[in-house]
Design an enzyme around this catalytic site. Structure first.
Site, PDB file in Angstrom:
ATOM      1  N   GLY A 101       0.785  -1.125  -0.075  1.00 42.61           N
ATOM      2  CA  GLY A 101       0.114  -0.026  -0.100  1.00 42.61           C
ATOM      3  C   GLY A 101       0.909   1.308  -0.033  1.00 42.61           C
ATOM      4  O   GLY A 101       0.490   2.163  -0.866  1.00 42.61           O
TER       5      GLY A 101
ATOM      6  N   GLY B 254       4.525  -3.993   6.526  1.00 40.21           N
ATOM      7  CA  GLY B 254       3.390  -4.385   7.323  1.00 40.21           C
ATOM      8  C   GLY B 254       3.192  -5.910   7.680  1.00 40.21           C
ATOM      9  O   GLY B 254       2.556  -6.226   8.737  1.00 40.21           O
ATOM     10  N   GLU B 255       3.783  -6.706   7.104  1.00 33.69           N
ATOM     11  CA  GLU B 255       3.972  -8.000   7.199  1.00 33.69           C
ATOM     12  C   GLU B 255       5.302  -8.535   7.918  1.00 33.69           C
ATOM     13  O   GLU B 255       5.365  -9.612   8.120  1.00 33.69           O
ATOM     14  CB  GLU B 255       3.309  -8.861   6.123  1.00 33.69           C
ATOM     15  CG  GLU B 255       2.052  -8.454   5.738  1.00 33.69           C
ATOM     16  CD  GLU B 255       1.557  -8.876   4.315  1.00 33.69           C
ATOM     17  OE1 GLU B 255       0.574  -9.774   4.251  1.00 33.69           O
ATOM     18  OE2 GLU B 255       2.237  -8.490   3.147  1.00 33.69           O
TER      19      GLU B 255
END
Ligand code: FES
Ligand code: FES
Lengths: 744, 186
Positions: free
Chosen positions: A520, A704-705
């Protein structure tokens, strides 16, 4: 880009600054509007789902007459009266997010918990009571269902594609020969558990129709694919649909697509001709939202006497929800982490009569590093080497399976810096480090996660009020999108973040990447950066046309624009409508054939009670390479959150399906354990911060991961050093340890 | 419908409510104060935490009619509860020091658990100030008196905040925010 910057020398440019979240005040004051908080203009009706008590099979009897007569009930939707929808799963080539998500279609039920009716009533209390009056009988298929995929290996097949990878199988080198020729071999079968995203916001949709126009306020990660999913399911045009999702209360993959409550809300709003809200109950979320499937993972490794890996085999088996093509890729990190002449990976799935299986945070790597990094540790031990040294010895020069050059490769830097910061001083004999009745162990693991870039668009308007309005249908699911997009725009335009207003989560805005796959920030951020530079050139041209030309940067205040000594009133520059420019990113422009990954190294210390086997994490330290860091404050939070997911995967989180009935047994937050505050020690997060210009215009990589990758196996390896037990199943239970704990 | 008188954030309400309605649903859907969140409706997550007569409760687990005459504070009212309240505007509402500390320490991500965390945190700090014990309190000694006060205080705060789940994993930052406010209060 430098000459575009504001002339005012700022202490710190907006991008890269540890800016407080721009939506912070809204969130701490209870003003942020999540979907369930939305209040339509006309009276809202409440929908309550009635679930199938058994499956797979057909509905033999469904009696809703008492529910229909109950106080406050407006309608009861069943297959008998539901408006027409496209067949569930069609069209075949649509892809899982945009295929038909039809509900209440015919008398067939695929899995336990699938909706068989929706009660619509004036209040939640009335709807819930009426739901209890519905009588439903399911005739389960004579041959029963498949609930435990791992017990039906005979029915396994190779999926057409994997999540995040094309090939179910890869075969590099001669595995049998390399294994035969190796001096050390280790191999084991691991089980990783069924897991639930368990976002704190249950899945929710509020639907309303205005003529043929449908508006849905919902918690969602990717707005544009929700539009398509509604269009496919309801057989209407995308232009008839508006999705609004300014705040989403966590997703972790479970809100990438739409789910039954969304379609039910849209259908009910049509039938009842008024706005309908359907909030899944927490119990419903465990069956009507997707889960990560339980996996059996087999790993076999070979190495030479000096600790050089020669072979890795990683074979996987899991369930795939019938008619929903999704297969996770636990061997994804195995294909990319270490060099070896032979690397063979495979993925097999069994079609099962279970709730939807889909992506959960770090699909592939979360459960793949859990096993691979445990096996790597075991191999280091077999070779008599320090696990840090062993990993460093086997660093690849090129992407191990594809052979592609790396865009950059900073795994080694993460490992070295992590070891130094943690104070890694080698292993001790398992069970030998003690504090009273506590067994202390330390472990480490590498983290890796493929980096992605997807197409995105954004627009920016300079309004007559002097503010720059960024608009894109991007979502902020807690990731910090509002904040970093504001920073990117401000940085490019040469203004302070306070002069930028970012508006997200509306399908009326330009189509973004959405939130998922850690793509994103880089994807939509690049589009915003492009829009900002396009707007700046357009403004510069307009200024020049109005006589304000020359070198140097334009400086914007709320009512004027200045260049050097001269200035122009903003109203004269942009007029009453303001001035707008759009921007985009095309991933093909960055398709350089290089392999791109985010990296990390995690170090854990655990204390295991030698009497009870209780495992407590005492320290967890991670060093990460996610390229350029756009905002160290929100980036750190992303990593912390990932590391805590890793603690959950290693020690707590386990979904359970009854193998006889197919019922999901752990259906609430008392049965499905996620880490609580006291499960989490002081966490240490460090970021390398070097830019990755190969990846995208911003030089940022996915974050984010990343934190979840490697956290679990670092803990598992520490548990081994504490106890001498090699975990083979996750989460690690006390009873895995108890029989083998060293004497107190 | 059952009559109910309730004071929420200082405003007195005379209501007639469905006896099945939870305090949470009453506040969110009857009074339209949507700051408190419903994460589970089962007392398992803490997203619905409110302060009732000075004590924090899971408002989803409590029937509204059982609160006749009670004083309820929700996230919308915590700023007014703190000393030295400043004037509030639509853009810049006055904040409780813990709300401010949450922003500074990035003690939230998606924000869905945040209203509950803050209400719970405010009440937890009051419990500590009153020397109310928790599971980890060393019996007979306040946490201030033991040797490793700092470590014990952290453990106290973690324990006391463990009824508020945060799936985004903001726990370390929540702890930092609480410590900051606690130290400022001393
Ligand atoms: S909503 Fe009340 S505890 Fe979860
Ligand atoms: S901030 Fe998302 S659950 Fe806590």
């Amino acid at each position: 880009m430098t000459e575009m910057m504001s002339m005012e020398v700022q202490a710190e440019r907006p991008l890269g600054r540890a800016l407080d979240r721009v939506d912070g005040i809204a969130k701490v004051s209870g003003r942020a509007m999540y979907a369930a908080d939305y209040r339509p203009a006309s009276d809202l009706a409440e929908g309550f789902i009635v679930e199938a008590p058994a499956a797979p099979g057909r509905i033999r009897r469904l009696d809703v007459s008492r529910a229909e007569d109950a106080e406050g009930v407006i309608a009861v939707l069943t297959s008998a009266n539901v408006p027409e929808q496209r067949t569930y799963g069609a069209p075949e080539d649509a892809g899982r997010f945009t295929q038909s998500h039809a509900v209440l279609q015919g008398d067939r039920v695929r899995h336990v918990g699938q909706p068989v009716a929706l009660i619509v009533a004036r209040t939640l209390e009335q709807a819930r009571h009426a739901a209890s009056l519905v009588e439903v009988e399911i005739e389960v298929d004579a041959e029963g269902g498949i609930f435990d995929a791992l017990a039906h290996e005979d029915l396994a097949f190779a999926p057409d594609s994997l999540d995040g990878a094309d090939d179910a199988d890869t075969q590099k080198g001669d595995l049998a020969r390399e294994l035969a020729g190796s001096d050390h071999r280790v191999g084991a079968t691991y089980h990783t558990a069924m897991q639930h995203a368990a976002a704190m916001e249950p899945h929710v949709s509020v639907a309303e129709w205005d003529g043929d126009q449908l508006t849905v306020h919902m918690g969602i990660q990717i707005v544009a694919s929700a539009v398509k999913a509604f269009a496919t399911t309801l057989q209407i045009e995308p232009e008839q649909i508006r999705i609004v999702s300014p705040f989403t209360g966590g997703g972790f993959g479970s809100k990438l697509g739409i789910h039954s409550e969304a379609v039910l809300a849209a259908l009910a709003a049509r039938v009842c001709d008024r706005p309908v809200r359907v909030v899944q109950t927490r119990r419903s979320v465990f069956v009507n939202a997707p889960h990560r499937e339980r996996h059996r993972q087999e790993l076999e490794l070979g190495a030479t006497a000096d600790g050089t890996l020669t072979a890795i085999r990683h074979d996987n088996l899991a369930g795939m929800a019938r008619d929903y093509a999704f297969a996770e890729a636990p061997a994804s990190p195995t294909r990319a982490s270490y060099a070896a002449p032979a690397i063979h990976t495979s993925h097999r799935v069994v079609a099962a009569d279970i709730p939807t299986v889909d992506s959960m945070r770090a699909p592939g790597e979360a459960i793949g590093t859990l096993t691979l990094e445990t096996a790597i540790d075991e191999m280091a031990q077999a070779c008599g080497m320090d696990p840090l040294e062993f990993r460093l010895r086997n660093m690849p020069d090129v992407d191990p399976v594809s052979g592609a050059p790396f865009g950059d490769h900073r795994l080694e830097s993460c490992l070295r810096e992590g070891a130094q910061r943690f104070g890694w001083d080698g292993c001790v004999a398992p069970g030998s480090r003690r504090e009273g009745r506590l067994l202390i162990g330390r472990g480490l693991a590498a983290a890796i996660r493929p980096n992605m870039l997807v197409g995105a668009e954004a627009e920016i308007t300079l309004s007559p009020d002097g503010r720059f309005h960024v608009r894109t249908d991007m979502t902020d699911i807690g990731t910090g999108s509002y904040t970093i997009l504001t920073q990117i725009a401000a940085d490019t335009l040469g203004v302070e973040p306070g002069q930028v207003v970012t508006e997200l989560g509306d399908s009326a805005f330009p189509k973004s990447s959405g939130s998922g796959g850690s793509f994103g920030a880089a994807s939509t951020g690049s589009a915003v950066q492009d829009a900002a530079s396009n707007l700046l050139s357009a403004l510069r041209d307009r200024c020049a046309a109005l006589g304000l030309d020359g070198n140097g940067a334009l400086a914007f205040t709320l009512d004027s624009v200045r260049l050097g000594e001269r200035s122009l009133a903003l109203a004269d520059l942009v007029g009453p409508e303001g001035m707008t420019a759009s921007g985009s990113i095309d991933p093909d422009d960055f398709d350089t054939g290089q392999a791109g990954y985010s990296y990390g190294a995690q170090f854990a210390e655990v204390a295991v009670d030698a009497v009870t086997g209780e495992i407590r994490v005492r320290r967890l330290l991670g060093v990460f390479d996610a390229g350029r860091i756009l905002n160290p404050k929100t980036a750190r939070s992303q990593l912390l959150g990932g590391m805590i997911f890793g603690i959950g995967a290693a020690l707590m989180e386990e979904g359970v399906i009854d193998p006889r009935s197919g019922a999901v047994m752990a259906r609430d937050l008392a049965d499905y354990h996620i880490p609580v505050n006291r499960d989490v020690p002081a966490l240490e997060v460090h970021m390398l911060g070097a830019s990755s210009p190969f990846a995208n215009p911003l030089g940022a990589k996915g974050i984010g991961e990343l934190g979840i990758c490697g956290a679990g196996p670092a803990i598992a390896n520490a548990v081994h050093e504490a106890t001498g037990v090699r975990p083979r199943a996750f989460p690690i239970h006390l009873d895995h340890l108890l029989p083998n704990l060293p004497p107190v | 419908m059952t009559p109910l008188t309730l004071t929420v954030n200082g405003i007195r309400h005379e209501l007639r409510v469905d006896p099945r309605r939870s305090l949470l649903d009453l506040v969110r859907d009857t009074l339209d104060l949507t700051g408190a969140k419903k994460g589970c409706d089962h007392g398992q997550c803490g997203a619905c935490t409110m302060i009732v007569n000075g004590r924090r409760i899971n408002s989803c687990l409590s029937l509204a009619v059982s609160h006749d005459g009670d004083e309820v504070t929700t996230i919308e009212g915590v700023a007014a509860r703190s000393a030295g309240e400043e004037t509030s505007t639509a853009d810049a509402p006055a904040l409780h020091p813990l709300q401010q500390a949450f922003i500074e320490h990035d003690a939230f991500q998606c924000g869905f658990c945040t209203s509950g965390q803050i209400c719970s945190g405010i009440a937890a700090l009051e419990e500590l100030a009153q020397d109310l014990p928790s599971l980890v309190t060393v019996s007979g000694e306040g946490f201030r008196n033991v040797e490793d006060a700092d470590a014990l205080l952290e453990e106290e705060l973690r324990e006391r905040m463990s009824g508020n789940l945060c799936r985004c994993g903001a726990y370390p930052n929540i702890l930092a925010a609480l410590r900051q406010v606690m130290e400022a209060q001393r």
